[in-house]
Design a protein around this motif. Sequence first.
Motif, mmCIF file in Angstrom:
data_model
loop_
_atom_site.group_PDB
_atom_site.id
_atom_site.type_symbol
_atom_site.label_atom_id
_atom_site.label_comp_id
_atom_site.label_asym_id
_atom_site.label_seq_id
_atom_site.Cartn_x
_atom_site.Cartn_y
_atom_site.Cartn_z
ATOM 1 N N LYS A 11 0.796 -1.223 0.000
ATOM 2 C CA LYS A 11 0.000 0.000 0.000
ATOM 3 C C LYS A 11 0.833 1.279 0.000
ATOM 4 O O LYS A 11 0.351 2.344 0.437
ATOM 5 C CB LYS A 11 -0.964 0.028 1.191
ATOM 6 C CG LYS A 11 -2.126 -0.947 1.042
ATOM 7 C CD LYS A 11 -3.161 -0.717 2.126
ATOM 8 C CE LYS A 11 -4.378 -1.624 1.903
ATOM 9 N NZ LYS A 11 -5.421 -1.417 2.926
ATOM 10 N N LYS A 12 2.061 1.216 -0.489
ATOM 11 C CA LYS A 12 2.835 2.442 -0.643
ATOM 12 C C LYS A 12 3.933 2.215 -1.680
ATOM 13 O O LYS A 12 4.355 1.083 -1.933
ATOM 14 C CB LYS A 12 3.454 2.883 0.685
ATOM 15 C CG LYS A 12 4.515 1.953 1.246
ATOM 16 C CD LYS A 12 5.114 2.529 2.521
ATOM 17 C CE LYS A 12 6.216 1.628 3.070
ATOM 18 N NZ LYS A 12 6.846 2.204 4.277
ATOM 19 N N THR A 49 1.708 0.858 -6.444
ATOM 20 C CA THR A 49 0.681 1.606 -7.165
ATOM 21 C C THR A 49 0.620 1.195 -8.629
ATOM 22 O O THR A 49 -0.464 0.984 -9.190
ATOM 23 C CB THR A 49 0.959 3.115 -7.062
ATOM 24 O OG1 THR A 49 0.981 3.498 -5.684
ATOM 25 C CG2 THR A 49 -0.110 3.914 -7.794
ATOM 26 N N SER A 73 9.975 7.526 0.792
ATOM 27 C CA SER A 73 8.884 6.602 1.075
ATOM 28 C C SER A 73 7.817 6.622 -0.008
ATOM 29 O O SER A 73 6.986 5.730 -0.068
ATOM 30 C CB SER A 73 8.241 6.912 2.426
ATOM 31 O OG SER A 73 7.724 8.235 2.423
ATOM 32 N N ASP A 74 7.839 7.637 -0.882
ATOM 33 C CA ASP A 74 6.818 7.759 -1.908
ATOM 34 C C ASP A 74 7.132 6.947 -3.157
ATOM 35 O O ASP A 74 6.272 6.738 -3.984
ATOM 36 C CB ASP A 74 6.646 9.219 -2.331
ATOM 37 C CG ASP A 74 5.967 10.028 -1.268
ATOM 38 O OD1 ASP A 74 5.196 9.443 -0.480
ATOM 39 O OD2 ASP A 74 6.219 11.242 -1.199
#
Length: 234
Positions: free
Chosen positions: A134-135, A140, A231-232
């Motif tokens: 989820k990150k 994604t 972290s993105d």
Amino acid sequence: MVNGIGNKALLMGGGVAIVGSRNVDVVGEMFTTKAAQACAQNKMSVVSGGARGVDQVAMNSALEAGGVSIGVLAENLLKKSLEKHARHAISDGRLLLISPYHPNARFTVGGAMGRNKLVYAMADFGLVVSSDYKKGGTWTGAQEELRRKNYRPVFVRTGENVPLGNEKLLEAGALEWPEVNQSMNLNGELQVLSQETPRNHRQAVDSSDSLCEYMEAAAKANKNDAVPRVSDIE
């Protein structure tokens, strides 16, 4: 518009989009190398984003094994094409570097996220080596691909101590990457596995398979000028 350098490599087309974390562990790095070598042996292009970690290992391993790499870059297309190892591979017709952004574009999180769509669009199959849950861009990008109506089959690395994201992608409809051996017809094996696995548990959404729409989405994403955080992205 897509900027590209080294278009002879594009003649092979298709192949496997190998993606994953920037901070891949030793086991994941070894897996990436083996998968990229198998692609080279089977004359399948390795498509990736050119970022540190899984992307670079995959692309370099394919080139070192005599194969073809396609790098879909989110930044600095011109600068990276002038690096010594890239120049030689481009000259040999075994490396294509492309970007939906300006050749001197700087890095943005939005640009990297948009670039991920093109990585899958350029390939026949996806392979997630390591993904957070989820990150991150890897998670994604894989989730977006699994939800598309005209999707590319997404495979993941399985086994002991794989990241939680890998396990959750399997639950979302991704497929297990097969054990590779030298006599395997990798392309044929991936096609069979893709066709045999039902997709009725995935949430399909309307989405065009057009490369032009991928590029348009990536260009829009590049308008995000937020300062990137580690972290993105992956």
